[in-house]
Structures are given as C-alpha cells and as structure tokens.
Motif scaffolding. Structure first.
Motif, PDB file in Angstrom:
ATOM      1  N   UNK A   1      50.713  74.893  32.736  1.00  0.00           N
ATOM      2  CA  UNK A   1      50.675  74.026  31.588  1.00  0.00           C
ATOM      3  C   UNK A   1      50.697  72.534  31.812  1.00  0.00           C
ATOM      4  N   UNK A   2      49.750  71.923  31.616  1.00  0.00           N
ATOM      5  CA  UNK A   2      49.603  70.511  32.130  1.00  0.00           C
ATOM      6  C   UNK A   2      50.550  69.491  31.267  1.00  0.00           C
ATOM      7  N   UNK A   3      51.108  68.624  31.900  1.00  0.00           N
ATOM      8  CA  UNK A   3      51.997  67.553  31.288  1.00  0.00           C
ATOM      9  C   UNK A   3      51.635  66.291  31.989  1.00  0.00           C
ATOM     10  N   UNK A   4      52.078  65.138  31.027  1.00  0.00           N
ATOM     11  CA  UNK A   4      51.542  63.766  31.627  1.00  0.00           C
ATOM     12  C   UNK A   4      52.861  63.191  32.075  1.00  0.00           C
ATOM     13  N   UNK A   5      53.133  62.785  33.280  1.00  0.00           N
ATOM     14  CA  UNK A   5      54.333  62.557  33.777  1.00  0.00           C
ATOM     15  C   UNK A   5      54.410  61.142  34.027  1.00  0.00           C
ATOM     16  N   UNK A   6      55.712  60.376  33.830  1.00  0.00           N
ATOM     17  CA  UNK A   6      56.905  60.915  33.548  1.00  0.00           C
ATOM     18  C   UNK A   6      57.086  61.107  32.124  1.00  0.00           C
ATOM     19  N   UNK A   7      57.830  62.336  31.762  1.00  0.00           N
ATOM     20  CA  UNK A   7      57.623  62.728  30.276  1.00  0.00           C
ATOM     21  C   UNK A   7      59.050  63.587  30.124  1.00  0.00           C
ATOM     22  N   UNK A   8      59.183  63.718  28.944  1.00  0.00           N
ATOM     23  CA  UNK A   8      60.450  64.254  28.266  1.00  0.00           C
ATOM     24  C   UNK A   8      60.784  65.700  29.251  1.00  0.00           C
ATOM     25  N   UNK A   9      61.965  65.539  29.664  1.00  0.00           N
ATOM     26  CA  UNK A   9      62.278  66.699  30.782  1.00  0.00           C
ATOM     27  C   UNK A   9      62.450  67.825  30.351  1.00  0.00           C
ATOM     28  N   UNK A  10      62.709  68.146  28.817  1.00  0.00           N
ATOM     29  CA  UNK A  10      62.984  69.583  28.356  1.00  0.00           C
ATOM     30  C   UNK A  10      61.505  70.406  28.296  1.00  0.00           C
ATOM     31  N   UNK A  11      60.431  69.606  28.526  1.00  0.00           N
ATOM     32  CA  UNK A  11      59.066  70.304  28.670  1.00  0.00           C
ATOM     33  C   UNK A  11      59.190  71.144  29.807  1.00  0.00           C
ATOM     34  N   UNK A  12      59.809  70.553  30.898  1.00  0.00           N
ATOM     35  CA  UNK A  12      59.636  71.445  32.179  1.00  0.00           C
ATOM     36  C   UNK A  12      60.512  72.667  32.094  1.00  0.00           C
ATOM     37  N   UNK A  13      61.746  72.515  31.368  1.00  0.00           N
ATOM     38  CA  UNK A  13      62.292  73.765  31.162  1.00  0.00           C
ATOM     39  C   UNK A  13      61.659  74.856  30.198  1.00  0.00           C
ATOM     40  N   UNK A  14      60.852  74.303  29.117  1.00  0.00           N
ATOM     41  CA  UNK A  14      60.123  75.365  28.275  1.00  0.00           C
ATOM     42  C   UNK A  14      59.136  76.008  29.043  1.00  0.00           C
ATOM     43  N   UNK A  15      58.484  75.271  29.997  1.00  0.00           N
ATOM     44  CA  UNK A  15      57.445  76.004  30.869  1.00  0.00           C
ATOM     45  C   UNK A  15      58.184  76.844  32.077  1.00  0.00           C
TER      46      UNK A  15
ATOM     47  N   UNK B   1      51.989  71.421  35.669  1.00  0.00           N
ATOM     48  CA  UNK B   1      50.979  70.854  36.392  1.00  0.00           C
ATOM     49  C   UNK B   1      50.896  69.462  35.911  1.00  0.00           C
ATOM     50  N   UNK B   2      50.973  68.293  36.866  1.00  0.00           N
ATOM     51  CA  UNK B   2      51.389  67.127  36.640  1.00  0.00           C
ATOM     52  C   UNK B   2      50.165  66.205  36.715  1.00  0.00           C
ATOM     53  N   UNK B   3      49.844  65.653  35.429  1.00  0.00           N
ATOM     54  CA  UNK B   3      48.746  64.561  35.304  1.00  0.00           C
ATOM     55  C   UNK B   3      49.532  63.242  35.465  1.00  0.00           C
ATOM     56  N   UNK B   4      49.631  62.772  36.558  1.00  0.00           N
ATOM     57  CA  UNK B   4      50.777  61.458  36.593  1.00  0.00           C
ATOM     58  C   UNK B   4      49.979  60.311  36.113  1.00  0.00           C
ATOM     59  N   UNK B   5      50.798  59.518  35.220  1.00  0.00           N
ATOM     60  CA  UNK B   5      50.102  58.429  34.589  1.00  0.00           C
ATOM     61  C   UNK B   5      50.300  57.360  35.680  1.00  0.00           C
ATOM     62  N   UNK B   6      49.300  56.299  35.429  1.00  0.00           N
ATOM     63  CA  UNK B   6      49.252  55.437  36.343  1.00  0.00           C
ATOM     64  C   UNK B   6      49.786  54.125  35.848  1.00  0.00           C
TER      65      UNK B   6
ATOM     66  N   UNK C   1      41.722  62.605  37.110  1.00  0.00           N
ATOM     67  CA  UNK C   1      42.770  63.705  37.528  1.00  0.00           C
ATOM     68  C   UNK C   1      43.039  64.363  36.377  1.00  0.00           C
ATOM     69  N   UNK C   2      43.123  64.247  35.253  1.00  0.00           N
ATOM     70  CA  UNK C   2      43.231  65.157  34.060  1.00  0.00           C
ATOM     71  C   UNK C   2      42.131  65.992  33.862  1.00  0.00           C
TER      72      UNK C   2
END
Length: 387
Positions: free
Chosen positions: A108-122, A130-135, A147-148
């Motif tokens: 499950x792809x997320x764009x970090x840094x991002x709301x941490x509860x997403x990680x728990x749900x996943x 799977x992190x698509x790190x924001x620049x 990268x995305x």
C-alpha cells in the motif's frame, strides 16, 4: 454574527484524549481543536438531548443532502447521494478499505511524511507500507513522480492512500498533480483511497480539489473519505462519509463497512453533522481566518527568536510543521525533553516517516494566548539545548 475564538474552554475533567495530562502540561499534539463547535451544531445536539431517548438511529435523506450540498457549494464537486455511505470515522474507513481492496502481503503506497495512523491500518492487516517520499526543498514539498510510478508499477502494489490536503505538511495538491496521480494509478491498476478530512481547513480564499472531481478516471478508480469532524471539531460524534462513484468498488466498501459494523450512526452522529453542513459556513469562515492568523503569528514568532528554524509552507490544516534540522537530526528526544522540562506536549515528526525525523508538529487550533504560551515553552526548550 461575531465569534470569539479567544475565549478559553476548560477541557480538563471531560475525558479528553488531548487534555488527560498532568496539570502543568500544555497539550498541542493531537489534531483536535480547543474551541467550542459552531452554535448551530450545539443547538441541534441540545434539541436531540431534550428528546431524552437515545435509541438506535438510521441515516436520513437530510444527511445525504447535506453532504451533496456542501461539496457542490464549497468545492464544485457534484456528488450523487447514492455514492455516499455512512461510516463512524475516517480511520475505520481507511482500515476497512485496506482490508477489502488489498490482500495480505500487498503493498500500500503512501507519500511520506504522512499521518501515522495510515501505517497502523496497513501493517496491522499484514500489508506492507511502500513509501513515495515527498521531496523537500527547505520550504515546500513536491511529489517525486518518477519514484511514484516506479513503486506503483510493482505487481504487488494494489492501493495508494492519498492525503488531500496533506497531513502533516499542510499541502494542497493541485488539479494537475491529482490528475497525474489518477492516470498513473489507472495505468498500473492501483486503486486510490483519498483521505480528505482536512479539506475545509484551508487558507481563506483558497480551496482544495476533491480527487474524484478531477476526471472520470479519478472518479471511477477512487474511494474518498470525508467528514465534518476536523473543520467543526466533531470527532467524538463518530460520523464520516465514504464516497465511491464506481458501483463495483462501492459494493465492496458497503459490504466491508457493514461487515465491520461501522456503518450505523450513533444517536448524535447525524444531527450534529447536518447542522454543521447546512448552517455552519459563517462560523467556519471566521474559524479559518483565526487559524491562519495563528499560523502567521507562530511562524513569525519562531523566526524572530530562532532564525535557523523553518516552517514548511502550508495552505491547509491548523498544524505547524516546524523544521528543526539546523538544530538536531532527530526531534524525538527533544520532544520528550520539552514535555518533561517545559510541560509542552507536541508531536515528534519521526512517527510520520519520510524526512519527518527533523520536524515537530504543533497544533495551533487554540486561543491565541494558549498559542503564545506554547511557543514560549517551545522557544525556551530550543534555547536550552545550547546551554
């Protein structure tokens, strides 16, 4: 009507998650506000309480009409009532979507840094983040689209969680950025789950673009989570909406939400939200002006006293994303020290992953005097590092 957001509200002794802290502590961490909600909401709930019977409730037509009307008026998004499903909250909806739209072992792809509860749900469901790190360029965040696409193309990537506007950085994604995300997700057969809970907390005069409104491609490949809870401080009512234009996806989400027993309203969930969306616009406009005045004040206060601090550019949310990289590489110990020695409870950025480790997230949704006291404590803690 005049609304006075400078009036303090004593939340101690109310079983508040935020304020259940020692007397000396000032909590400015979790994202709820220290203001009373809109008067129209209070009136609606008082009327419901006066009835005196709090049995099982249904979702009436007024609830659907309130959501459709609000998003049409304020965000130029024409939803159909049948697209909407009641849910007890955005986080339960996100967790349900992860379980229903992906398989164990999927990415499950997320764009970090991002709301941490997403990680728990996943991760609690046996899926992989799977992190698509924001620049970050020292002020603004942008999407690394190369990268995305690479990560969306992975055969086990089946869902992307989009945060729109983005928490914690306060970024409003443009129509062009959202369109590009939509096209890439369609190309690689990845469903988009868009969390839009902060959408009404934008800079006055500035709107946001609902992901599903961008194009038919975006609409037909998306599940959107909406709520009045952030803008009107109604998290405790446990009321949200899931919007799914495509019938197949909608049936999956409907089945999932009902199977998880999170699709039935409590006795206050409908009345408060309908009042907010039908009668709360004047209050919300005053609130937005107050919140962003707090943001400007806080950024200027910190810059004057600590010129090496930077606050990320932000046109949404009431959260200040403070770059402490000139002073430290990891803010976790600093935030613990702030709480222990200065009684200020803020959120260390590392929990949001990406480059969040050098940031602190500060909640400014409180009266100005409280903001000033929090900033004084923050400044004292930072100054003490060099002693």
């Amino acid at each position: 009507m005049e609304f006075d957001f400078n009036v303090p509200v004593d939340r101690r002794g109310t079983h508040s998650l935020k304020w259940d802290v020692p007397e000396r502590e000032l909590p400015m961490w979790v994202a709820d506000m220290d203001f009373q909600t809109a008067p129209a909401v209070i009136r609606a709930l008082e009327k419901r309480v006066a009835n005196g019977v709090f049995g099982y409730s249904v979702v009436p037509e007024e609830w659907y009409e309130a959501y459709v009307g609000w998003w049409q008026r304020r965000h130029a998004f024409s939803m159909r009532p049948e697209w909407l499903i009641f849910c007890t909250g955005v986080v339960p909806a996100v967790t349900c979507a992860v379980k229903r739209l992906t398989n164990v072992g999927d990415n499950v792809l997320v764009q970090t840094p991002v709301y941490d509860i997403f990680f728990h749900s996943i991760e609690n469901g046996g899926r992989h983040v799977l992190e698509n790190r924001l620049v970050y360029d020292g002020e603004n965040y942008e999407i690394d689209f190369a990268d995305l696409e690479e990560k969306l193309s992975h055969p086990l990537t089946t869902l992307m969680i989009l945060c729109n506007p983005h928490n914690p950085i306060g970024k409003i994604w443009s129509r062009e950025e959202l369109s590009r995300i939509g096209e890439l997700c369609k190309k690689h057969h990845v469903t988009v789950l868009s969390d839009e809970i902060h959408c009404d907390l934008t800079l006055p005069g500035t709107g946001y673009v609902p992901f599903a409104s961008v194009s038919e491609t975006c609409a037909q490949n998306s599940v959107t989570c909406l709520a009045a809870s952030k803008a009107f401080n109604l998290a405790g009512l446990q009321s949200a909406a899931v919007v799914v234009p495509e019938e197949g996806l909608r049936q999956k989400m409907n089945r999932g939400l009902n199977s998880d027993e999170i699709a039935e309203p409590g006795c206050f969930a409908v009345d408060g939200v309908v009042a907010a969306l039908n009668e709360g616009e004047e209050w919300l406009e005053a609130l937005r002006a107050y919140l962003f005045a707090n943001k400007r004040f806080a950024a200027e206060y910190l810059k004057e006293r600590h010129p090496k601090l930077r606050c990320a550019a932000s046109d949404a949310t009431y959260l200040l994303w403070v770059d402490c990289g000139a002073y430290m590489d990891d803010t976790d110990a600093f935030c613990r020290r702030l709480r222990r020695e200065h009684g200020l409870f803020v959120a260390a950025g590392g929990q949001y992953r990406g480059n969040g480790g050098k940031f602190v997230r500060v909640n400014l949704a409180c009266p100005r005097a409280q903001v000033e006291e929090g900033l004084r404590r923050f400044s004292a803690g930072l100054s003490s590092l060099s002693r």
